[in-house]
Design a protein around this motif. Structure first.
Motif, PDB file in Angstrom:
ATOM      1  N   PHE A 322      50.572  56.140  24.660  1.00 28.57           N
ATOM      2  CA  PHE A 322      51.538  56.643  23.674  1.00 28.57           C
ATOM      3  C   PHE A 322      52.685  57.372  24.355  1.00 28.57           C
ATOM      4  O   PHE A 322      53.858  57.190  24.003  1.00 28.57           O
ATOM      5  N   VAL A 325      55.090  54.847  26.128  1.00 35.85           N
ATOM      6  CA  VAL A 325      55.840  53.995  25.198  1.00 35.85           C
ATOM      7  C   VAL A 325      56.886  54.810  24.440  1.00 35.85           C
ATOM      8  O   VAL A 325      58.038  54.371  24.276  1.00 35.85           O
ATOM      9  N   MET A 326      56.527  55.997  23.967  1.00 34.71           N
ATOM     10  CA  MET A 326      57.485  56.811  23.230  1.00 34.71           C
ATOM     11  C   MET A 326      58.651  57.240  24.112  1.00 34.71           C
ATOM     12  O   MET A 326      59.808  57.283  23.663  1.00 34.71           O
ATOM     13  N   MET A 369      54.599  53.044  16.335  1.00 34.66           N
ATOM     14  CA  MET A 369      54.066  54.168  17.093  1.00 34.66           C
ATOM     15  C   MET A 369      53.751  55.354  16.185  1.00 34.66           C
ATOM     16  O   MET A 369      52.766  56.073  16.407  1.00 34.66           O
ATOM     17  N   SER A 372      50.502  54.580  14.605  1.00 28.76           N
ATOM     18  CA  SER A 372      49.465  54.698  15.629  1.00 28.76           C
ATOM     19  C   SER A 372      49.097  56.161  15.841  1.00 28.76           C
ATOM     20  O   SER A 372      47.921  56.501  16.050  1.00 28.76           O
ATOM     21  N   HIS A 373      50.095  57.018  15.782  1.00 32.88           N
ATOM     22  CA  HIS A 373      49.849  58.457  15.931  1.00 32.88           C
ATOM     23  C   HIS A 373      48.977  58.981  14.807  1.00 32.88           C
ATOM     24  O   HIS A 373      48.057  59.777  15.032  1.00 32.88           O
TER      25      HIS A 373
END
Length: 472
Positions: A322, A325-326, A369, A372-373
């Motif tokens: 994460f 990617v962020m 994302m 996903s978080h």
């Protein structure tokens, strides 16, 4: 064969534990899976439709400022409302708290309709308030059902089902919006007929909530009850003390930055879509971001329950992914925002024009994302705690912290500052949460501990921690 049942239990058809055998229909109706599906469908009609509107950019309006002000009010109420309803839920039950949570979303959507068609502004603020009260109740109860009704090894999948069905609301709502607005290649606001269909869908939430089974009536397919079901409801004072004990646990304190800061980019994305994209591109964005979120729910619901890595390693690997990617997404978006901000005349991105894809794809990836978080944070909390009373309070704390971040983010979005400033704040909030969340994931256990918060005889609140006994 030895018959150890009492005459009374034989006469009533109950087993030794006082559990009456269920019919085939009742086994399904009272099952954890059926109830989580119901919660997902309720979420589809309420925040799912809300998301469908907001992911068109500013609730479908031409200018984002009024809607961002209403959303800031909504989340401002939820900062305190989620925790209050978490306490209330353990007193009146998660079912009736969920029922309250279905009563305030439709007025908010109706306020967007009247503003879109007639220019009424005060109703949007009132709708933001009713939505904040209802969302406080809904968010405090639905997550507790999804986590608390699931077995320890199914919490990823059950969370995926719940959040995946919520995204069904965005998918259906967005498809309706796209079908009604696909010819409009200019900038502006979404057609008002869009809201009428979505309001009708939101009215289905109440009857669905009335079908939910309370925890004490939920039965697994083998006929057994949920573990740690609350029979005697504690007082509000006891619940408030329990909430305070839980709020001071290290696991929660370390998660506060990610809860408050991860999702700040959503406000920026709403401004980004309203400022630079055509109406039909915004409705397409709502549809595709819903698909991205659904894919995230399905994938992480499966992956987070994997057996080959174990929960501690899974937490560390997923969070590391994460963070990388962020960071890449924020770098990409800074480049795009600087380019569009300097373009004169102002750019209007439409799917029929060149350069659309590279400006459009990033907001879909951000949505993936963000969802996903959500999955990841709920799963982490499910690894820390097991009983439904503590999970109800835990979910209310999660939602309060999320609401605090969203309230501040939408407040900034309601001020007429440049999108680049909004993006910069969102990036700063994310980078701030990295070290704290990295510490939190090192605390993830292989099996959750039963942190039941109980009342001692001297009325002092203590926290009992004992390892769950799990049969091999």
């Amino acid at each position: 064969m030895n018959d150890n049942s009492t005459p009374e239990s034989r006469s009533t058809g109950e087993d030794e534990d006082g559990i009456k055998p269920l019919t085939g229909f009742a086994r399904v109706f009272r099952s954890p899976l059926f109830n989580v599906i119901l919660v997902g469908l309720i979420s589809f009609t309420q925040p799912g439709i809300w998301n469908a509107l907001n992911n068109t950019g500013a609730g479908g309006q031409q200018e984002p400022y009024l809607v961002n002000a209403a959303n800031s009010l909504t989340f401002g109420i939820m900062v305190f409302g989620c925790s209050i309803f978490g306490i209330v839920s353990n007193k009146i039950g998660v079912k009736w708290t969920l029922v309250i949570g279905t009563l305030g979303y439709a007025p908010y959507s109706a306020s967007l309709y009247t503003n879109n068609r007639y220019g009424v502004e005060w109703f949007v603020i009132l709708g933001g308030a009713t939505c904040g009260i209802a969302a406080s109740a809904l968010w405090a109860s639905e997550g507790a059902i999804a986590l608390g009704y699931a077995g320890v090894g199914d919490r990823g999948k059950f969370t995926g089902i719940w959040l995946g069905l919520r995204e069904l609301g965005q998918l259906i709502g967005s498809a309706i919006q796209l079908s009604l607005n696909f010819r409009d290649g200019s900038r502006g606001k979404v057609g008002y007929t869009t809201y009428l269909v979505l309001i009708a869908l939101q009215c289905l939430g109440l009857p669905l909530a009335l079908l939910i089974s309370p925890p004490e009536k939920v039965r697994r397919l083998d006929g057994s009850r949920l573990s740690n079901t609350i029979i005697k409801k504690p007082s509000f004072k006891q619940q408030a003390k329990s909430w305070w004990v839980l709020a001071r646990k290290k696991q929660f304190l370390l998660l506060v930055p990610i809860l408050a800061g991860f999702n700040w980019n959503s406000t920026y994305i709403g401004i980004y879509l309203a400022r630079y994209f055509s109406v039909r591109s915004r409705t397409l964005a709502s549809l595709l971001s819903g698909i991205a979120a659904t894919v995230a729910n399905i994938f992480w619901g499966w992956f987070l329950d994997n057996k080959w890595l174990g929960r501690p390693k899974t937490a560390k690997y997923v969070w590391s992914l994460f963070a990388v990617v962020m960071t890449a997404l924020f770098a990409w978006q800074f480049v795009m925002e600087r380019e569009y901000e300097r373009t004169n005349p102002p750019v209007t991105l439409d799917w029929a024009l060149p350069g659309f894809g590279r400006g459009f794809a990033v907001q879909v990836l951000f949505r993936f994302m963000n969802e996903s978080h959500y999955m990841f944070v709920y799963w982490i909390v499910g690894t820390f705690f097991d009983d439904i009373e503590t999970l109800t309070l835990a979910v209310s704390l999660i939602r309060s912290m999320e609401s605090l971040g969203s309230c501040l983010a939408f407040a900034i979005g309601a001020v007429r500052v440049s999108p680049l400033i909004n993006l910069s704040v969102a990036a700063a909030m994310f980078f701030f949460c990295i070290p704290f969340t990295s510490w939190a994931v090192t605390l993830v256990p292989e099996m959750p501990k039963d942190h039941v918060i109980i009342q001692d005889s001297d009325d002092e609140v203590t926290s009992r921690s004992s390892e769950l006994n799990v049969s091999k």
